[in-house]
Every structure is written in C-alpha cells, then in structure tokens.
Design a protein around this motif. Sequence first.
Motif: not given
Length: 304
Positions: A19-24, A30-34
């Motif tokens: 099943r395709p994973k959601p983007f968010f 957490i990674i993009y916030s850091v």
Amino acid sequence: MTDAAPTRTAVEAGPSGPRPKPFFTPQKIIIYSVLVFFSIYFLFPLYVMLTTSLKTMPEVRFGNIFALPQAPSFDAWIKAWTSACTGLTCEGLSPGFWNSVKITIPSTIVSIFIASVNGYALVNWRFKGSEVFFAILIFGSFIPYQVFLYPLVIITRELGIFGSLQAVILVHTIFGMPILTLLFRNYFASLPVELFKAARVDGAGFWRIFFEVLVPMSLPIFVVALILQVTGIWNDFLFGVVFAGTQNYPMTVQLNNIVNSAQGTPEYNVNMAATVLTGLVPLIIYFVSGRLFVRGVAAGAVKG
C-alpha cells in the motif's frame, strides 16, 4: 470460458503490492521540522546583515534590527566598496578584493595540481617509504598554524619575499598540501585499478595516464579541492596580516580594519555591507558547484 475466469478473479481481488505510504508521516514531519529550524537558525544572521546593509544609519539607530528596510538603499554597499577607510587609506574594499584574487588563484591552482599528482603517485606509483611520507604529511596537518609562523617568517625573509603577495601564496600552497593530498589519494584509490594497468599495457607513461585517464574522471574531487582551497584562502586572516605587508592586505584584513576602526561613529550598515561583500565569492562558488562537492566528498572517503 476458462480464459475469462482468472480475469474476473484478479479484478475482484483488487490491486496487489504494498500500500502506498502517505507523504506526511510522523517521521517526515519531525525530520523536515528540524531541518527547517536549523536552516532558519543559520540563515538568520545573513538576513540581519543584508537588511541592515540596505538601511540608512538613522533607521539602523532608531529602528528594529529585524525589520525590513523602509527605503532600501545601496549607498552603504557603494561606500564599503569604494571609500570606506581601511586604515590610513579610504579606498574601500576594492584594493583588498584584487589582492585576494591575486593570492587565491595561483595558490589554488598550484596546491591542487601538486596535491593531485601526490595522490596519484601514492596510489599508482608506490615507491619505497611512500607510506611513511604520507603519514608525515598528514601528521603535519594536525599541528596548529601558529607554531609555524615564526619559522615561515624567517624563511620568507631569507627568500626575499616577506611582505609580498608571493609570500602569502607560498604559505597557502604549503598548508594546502596535507588535506588535499589525502582527498586525492582516497579518490584515486577508489577508481578501478584495471584502468591504470590497461594504460600501462598500451605504453602510457606517468603524465599521460594522469592527464588523459585520471583527470577526466576526477571532476568531483577537483571541485571539492577547489571549494576547500578557495574558501580557506579567501577567508584567511592570519597569513594575510602576517605575510602580505601593509600594501598587499587581502579583503579579510581590510574588513577587520573597517569594522574595528576607532575613528568617527560606527557605520553599521557599511560594516554589514563590507562583510557580505567579503563572503560573496566563496558563497557563489559553493552554490554553483554544491552538488559536485557532495559527490566528491563521498567518493573521496571510500578508501583510506
């Protein structure tokens, strides 16, 4: 009839596979916030410098340091380049810029050429004591520069070049050898040795193999060496103030004289403009060739 049954069964079963994973996802958030936080943290001083350099002095004194300029002006940039006082003279940063260019270009070219030949010889043309030579060379890179200042002053004085651009070029070329030799040695060691052997079978010699086989394949590591040398030499203050002489000060020394001038009222907009002007060259080179820099560093760390 027998051919249609599997088709209906496949359609009824629905799509197969993961099943395709959601983007968010929580991990990505957490990674993009850091990453965003630290990007803002490191870029914020540059924002303050740029905005302050575009303000007038009354706005700098009575305004908010974080606010955008009300009426952007490049007068501070023009003064920093042409007429800011850098000591006894008030010619701006332009003489220091050309001094830095005269120092950086030959120092970079000579040090990269010698280090690349060193790395190539240490990998493909091993000689007796080559590993000892390499170990001594690398050991020298861990000794603080300040330890060598007085001996280098004596050497350049005896050579008759102390207080000139040639002395600064010589010192930068010497101190660029260890780390650049290590980078080129590791990169050349990661290339297939069959290329060297095939060239030897075809009758190619030392220089022909180097220029016609290895150099065309080594653009990433040359870009790494270029960025490291240009950044280190352009941003250097110590060697410039010690060896260049008062008439040949590079841009960083003149920037220090502008910022730390004790005459008159400090012009913070001019200081900020001068700081940004001094750092433009390394920033431009890095942004233009950043992708090759990452590739070269990764390739140069494959083998020790």
